[in-house]
Design a protein around this motif. Structure first.
Motif, PDB file in Angstrom:
ATOM      1  N   TRP A 375      28.760  54.450 -42.253  1.00  0.00           N
ATOM      2  CA  TRP A 375      27.926  54.804 -41.119  1.00  0.00           C
ATOM      3  C   TRP A 375      28.798  55.478 -40.063  1.00  0.00           C
ATOM      4  O   TRP A 375      30.002  55.225 -39.996  1.00  0.00           O
ATOM      5  CB  TRP A 375      27.285  53.561 -40.499  1.00  0.00           C
ATOM      6  N   GLN A 376      28.174  56.293 -39.213  1.00  0.00           N
ATOM      7  CA  GLN A 376      28.934  56.994 -38.185  1.00  0.00           C
ATOM      8  C   GLN A 376      28.288  56.810 -36.815  1.00  0.00           C
ATOM      9  O   GLN A 376      27.088  57.041 -36.642  1.00  0.00           O
ATOM     10  CB  GLN A 376      29.029  58.481 -38.544  1.00  0.00           C
ATOM     11  N   TRP A 377      29.118  56.379 -35.862  1.00  0.00           N
ATOM     12  CA  TRP A 377      28.651  56.185 -34.500  1.00  0.00           C
ATOM     13  C   TRP A 377      28.214  57.506 -33.876  1.00  0.00           C
ATOM     14  O   TRP A 377      28.823  58.541 -34.102  1.00  0.00           O
ATOM     15  CB  TRP A 377      29.767  55.608 -33.639  1.00  0.00           C
ATOM     16  N   CYS A 378      27.155  57.442 -33.068  1.00  0.00           N
ATOM     17  CA  CYS A 378      26.711  58.585 -32.280  1.00  0.00           C
ATOM     18  C   CYS A 378      26.830  58.261 -30.787  1.00  0.00           C
ATOM     19  O   CYS A 378      26.961  57.097 -30.393  1.00  0.00           O
ATOM     20  CB  CYS A 378      25.262  58.960 -32.618  1.00  0.00           C
ATOM     21  N   ARG A 379      26.739  59.271 -29.978  1.00  0.00           N
ATOM     22  CA  ARG A 379      26.913  59.129 -28.536  1.00  0.00           C
ATOM     23  C   ARG A 379      25.769  58.346 -27.888  1.00  0.00           C
ATOM     24  O   ARG A 379      25.963  57.604 -26.921  1.00  0.00           O
ATOM     25  CB  ARG A 379      27.015  60.525 -27.918  1.00  0.00           C
ATOM     26  N   GLY A 403      21.549  50.712 -22.301  1.00  0.00           N
ATOM     27  CA  GLY A 403      20.901  49.921 -23.337  1.00  0.00           C
ATOM     28  C   GLY A 403      21.901  49.032 -24.043  1.00  0.00           C
ATOM     29  O   GLY A 403      23.110  49.116 -23.821  1.00  0.00           O
ATOM     30  N   ASP A 404      21.396  48.179 -24.914  1.00  0.00           N
ATOM     31  CA  ASP A 404      22.241  47.205 -25.591  1.00  0.00           C
ATOM     32  C   ASP A 404      22.868  47.729 -26.878  1.00  0.00           C
ATOM     33  O   ASP A 404      23.760  47.081 -27.441  1.00  0.00           O
ATOM     34  CB  ASP A 404      21.435  45.948 -25.926  1.00  0.00           C
ATOM     35  N   ALA A 405      22.400  48.879 -27.377  1.00  0.00           N
ATOM     36  CA  ALA A 405      22.868  49.351 -28.686  1.00  0.00           C
ATOM     37  C   ALA A 405      23.210  50.834 -28.648  1.00  0.00           C
ATOM     38  O   ALA A 405      22.698  51.595 -27.818  1.00  0.00           O
ATOM     39  CB  ALA A 405      21.805  49.082 -29.745  1.00  0.00           C
ATOM     40  N   LYS A 406      24.076  51.239 -29.561  1.00  0.00           N
ATOM     41  CA  LYS A 406      24.418  52.640 -29.779  1.00  0.00           C
ATOM     42  C   LYS A 406      23.914  53.069 -31.161  1.00  0.00           C
ATOM     43  O   LYS A 406      23.843  52.262 -32.090  1.00  0.00           O
ATOM     44  CB  LYS A 406      25.933  52.845 -29.689  1.00  0.00           C
ATOM     45  N   SER A 407      23.598  54.331 -31.290  1.00  0.00           N
ATOM     46  CA  SER A 407      23.038  54.840 -32.540  1.00  0.00           C
ATOM     47  C   SER A 407      24.108  55.013 -33.612  1.00  0.00           C
ATOM     48  O   SER A 407      25.270  55.296 -33.312  1.00  0.00           O
ATOM     49  CB  SER A 407      22.355  56.184 -32.298  1.00  0.00           C
ATOM     50  N   SER A 423      17.411  61.755 -41.656  1.00  0.00           N
ATOM     51  CA  SER A 423      16.674  61.392 -40.441  1.00  0.00           C
ATOM     52  C   SER A 423      16.681  59.892 -40.171  1.00  0.00           C
ATOM     53  O   SER A 423      16.171  59.439 -39.140  1.00  0.00           O
ATOM     54  CB  SER A 423      15.218  61.884 -40.521  1.00  0.00           C
ATOM     55  N   TYR A 424      17.260  59.098 -41.083  1.00  0.00           N
ATOM     56  CA  TYR A 424      17.268  57.645 -40.901  1.00  0.00           C
ATOM     57  C   TYR A 424      18.154  57.301 -39.711  1.00  0.00           C
ATOM     58  O   TYR A 424      19.281  57.786 -39.584  1.00  0.00           O
ATOM     59  CB  TYR A 424      17.782  56.949 -42.155  1.00  0.00           C
ATOM     60  N   ARG A 425      17.650  56.427 -38.859  1.00  0.00           N
ATOM     61  CA  ARG A 425      18.401  56.068 -37.656  1.00  0.00           C
ATOM     62  C   ARG A 425      18.275  54.577 -37.366  1.00  0.00           C
ATOM     63  O   ARG A 425      17.246  53.949 -37.638  1.00  0.00           O
ATOM     64  CB  ARG A 425      17.929  56.888 -36.444  1.00  0.00           C
ATOM     65  N   ARG A 426      19.331  54.029 -36.821  1.00  0.00           N
ATOM     66  CA  ARG A 426      19.303  52.634 -36.386  1.00  0.00           C
ATOM     67  C   ARG A 426      20.430  52.453 -35.362  1.00  0.00           C
ATOM     68  O   ARG A 426      21.157  53.393 -35.049  1.00  0.00           O
ATOM     69  CB  ARG A 426      19.466  51.683 -37.569  1.00  0.00           C
ATOM     70  N   GLY A 427      20.573  51.229 -34.830  1.00  0.00           N
ATOM     71  CA  GLY A 427      21.585  51.013 -33.808  1.00  0.00           C
ATOM     72  C   GLY A 427      22.273  49.666 -33.926  1.00  0.00           C
ATOM     73  O   GLY A 427      21.766  48.745 -34.588  1.00  0.00           O
ATOM     74  N   ARG A 428      23.429  49.564 -33.301  1.00  0.00           N
ATOM     75  CA  ARG A 428      24.177  48.309 -33.205  1.00  0.00           C
ATOM     76  C   ARG A 428      24.778  48.215 -31.805  1.00  0.00           C
ATOM     77  O   ARG A 428      24.943  49.222 -31.114  1.00  0.00           O
ATOM     78  CB  ARG A 428      25.337  48.258 -34.205  1.00  0.00           C
ATOM     79  N   ILE A 429      25.156  47.016 -31.434  1.00  0.00           N
ATOM     80  CA  ILE A 429      25.826  46.864 -30.149  1.00  0.00           C
ATOM     81  C   ILE A 429      27.170  47.602 -30.210  1.00  0.00           C
ATOM     82  O   ILE A 429      27.786  47.680 -31.282  1.00  0.00           O
ATOM     83  CB  ILE A 429      26.041  45.382 -29.780  1.00  0.00           C
ATOM     84  N   PRO A 430      27.632  48.182 -29.107  1.00  0.00           N
ATOM     85  CA  PRO A 430      28.860  48.984 -29.148  1.00  0.00           C
ATOM     86  C   PRO A 430      30.105  48.187 -29.516  1.00  0.00           C
ATOM     87  O   PRO A 430      31.107  48.772 -29.929  1.00  0.00           O
ATOM     88  CB  PRO A 430      28.961  49.551 -27.725  1.00  0.00           C
TER      89      PRO A 430
END
Length: 449
Positions: A375-379, A403-407, A423-430
């Motif tokens: 997975w790759q972090w986004c801004r 917010g609490d999460a980064k993409s 196009s799949y997207r999700r997030g995690r805490i930084p």
């Protein structure tokens, strides 16, 4: 009469070495056309009309920012030879450098590849049917290295450049009105819609994720505090995943190194958004101590990442709408393998990762690893309903709200191919660090000026 023996070899090497450095100087001089410098059997490196003579000190004409790019060009000219910038510093004339190259042993490295080609890679699981491209990221720490002014050198390809700070190849992605998201055509979830257009200015995106070798070099150069290390890439001692941290403090006590048995070309893993952002800031000559802020981040926005993965014609995957296969990307093909398994029993060197320069998950722009592996972090701050807002369609859109999460984007070796859709997207805490989570950098094209 044709030349033969070592003398003939030396002349051929001098012709190529002269071409590399004189083309570099001619590119800086707008009155001269580097493309007109053709090297054939009649080319004379002693020609007085060339900008750089064979005995002139190269370092007087090319500073350290350009030497790195020159060494890259030399590796292209001499496949199989491990030509590092240090060789140029130690032999600072065309004549001396040519003699050194003639005496250089064949390197025990993956073969270099010519422009536009790749080499078949055989070996580890997941890579056996893939191709490998040249690996240009800088992984060796030299105490005198310092990143002050960051520049981009040409590679001979109009849309590919090399970042001086870390040797990363960067692809120029053209400005476009990009179609982002999915309305269900490609099995997209609710958070992937509605599909919308975003006007993007041109930008530079790393051709591959940042490697463990490059990240270890970064740590050696910036000397972070223990608190910063815990923010970025180190785990508390009680965390069972400590055995899978791919880097360690150097045995010499000076800096960091990749652990024994781990390929320096593996993607950096167990790196938080903070650790990714710190590297991205540093690699672009900015204040890396501001790593907790996304205001001046050099991580890709979700829109940039998705356009970089899909190109002008949105599809399920970077290669199109054809089904995923083991030859195209590195993902988990049998979810039952990991049911109830924490992976800790798996030795670090046996994690099912592939090197960042393996030609898998390749996008229409030639970006590698845009599906699977890590997975790759986004801004962006991640919000599942961001695409419902007008901000999602703004020029150069990104979610800058707190917010609490980064993409994160791209899928990985842990999940199935459906998670690697473009196009799949999700997030995690930084603060999150995962064995399947890495990153790449992105910058506005104005950095080329």
């Amino acid at each position: 009469m044709a030349e033969s023996g070592k003398g003939g070899m030396l002349r051929q090497v001098m012709q190529k070495v002269s071409k590399v450095f004189n083309r570099g100087l001619m590119r800086k001089d707008s009155s001269k056309k580097a493309e007109d410098l053709d090297v054939d059997s009649d080319f004379d490196p002693e020609n007085d009309e060339l900008p750089l003579s064979t005995r002139e000190n190269i370092l007087g004409r090319r500073d350290s920012r350009f030497i790195m790019a020159d060494s890259f060009e030399l590796r292209r000219e001499f496949p199989g030879l491990d030509i590092k910038p240090r060789l140029i510093f130690d032999h600072p004339s065309i004549e001396q450098l040519s003699e050194a190259i003639v005496n250089l042993p064949k390197a025990d490295v993956e073969p270099a590849v010519s422009e536009g080609t790749s080499t078949r890679l055989g070996g580890s699981t997941g890579e056996s049917s893939a191709y490998v491209s040249r690996f240009t990221q800088l992984t060796e720490y030299v105490a005198s290295d310092a990143v002050t002014t960051v520049s981009y050198e040409t590679t001979g390809m109009d849309d590919v450049f090399i970042r001086s700070s870390d040797g990363m190849e960067c692809v120029l992605i053209p400005a476009a009105c990009a179609r982002i998201g999915d309305d269900g055509k490609f099995e997209g979830g609710d958070n992937e819609g509605p599909s919308h257009e975003v006007n993007l200015e041109s930008f530079l995106m790393d051709i591959e994720p940042v490697s463990v070798g490059a990240y270890a070099r970064f740590l050696s150069m910036v000397h972070p505090s223990q608190e910063q290390l815990l923010d970025w890439c180190i785990l508390p001692e009680e965390d069972e995943r400590c055995c899978h941290i791919p880097i360690m403090r150097a045995e010499s006590g000076d800096g960091w190194q990749v652990k024994s048995g781990v390929p320096v070309s593996w993607p950096m893993i167990l790196v938080s958004w903070y650790g990714a952002n710190a590297y991205a800031l540093w690699a672009h000559g900015e204040d890396w101590s501001q790593y907790k802020s996304a205001v001046s981040s050099f991580l890709p926005t979700e829109a940039q990442w998705e356009y970089g993965a899909r190109g002008a014609n949105p599809a399920r995957f970077p290669w199109g709408n054809t089904d995923a296969s083991e030859e195209l990307l590195n993902v988990c093909w049998d979810a039952s393998v990991y049911e109830g398994v924490s992976h800790v029993a798996t030795p670090l060197t046996e994690l099912p990762l592939v090197s960042v320069n393996v030609q898998m998950g390749v996008s229409p722009f030639g970006l590698r690893g845009m599906a699977g592996n890590v997975w790759q972090w986004c801004r962006d701050t991640y919000h599942e309903n961001f695409y419902l807002s007008s901000d999602a369609s703004a020029p150069n859109a990104w979610n800058s709200e707190a917010g609490d999460a980064k993409s994160e984007r791209g899928g990985s070796w842990v999940g199935g191919p459906q998670l690697a859709r473009s196009s799949y997207r999700r997030g995690r805490i930084p603060e999150a660090k995962g064995r399947c989570l890495g990153f790449r950098c992105c910058a506005p094209s104005t950095r080329l000026a």
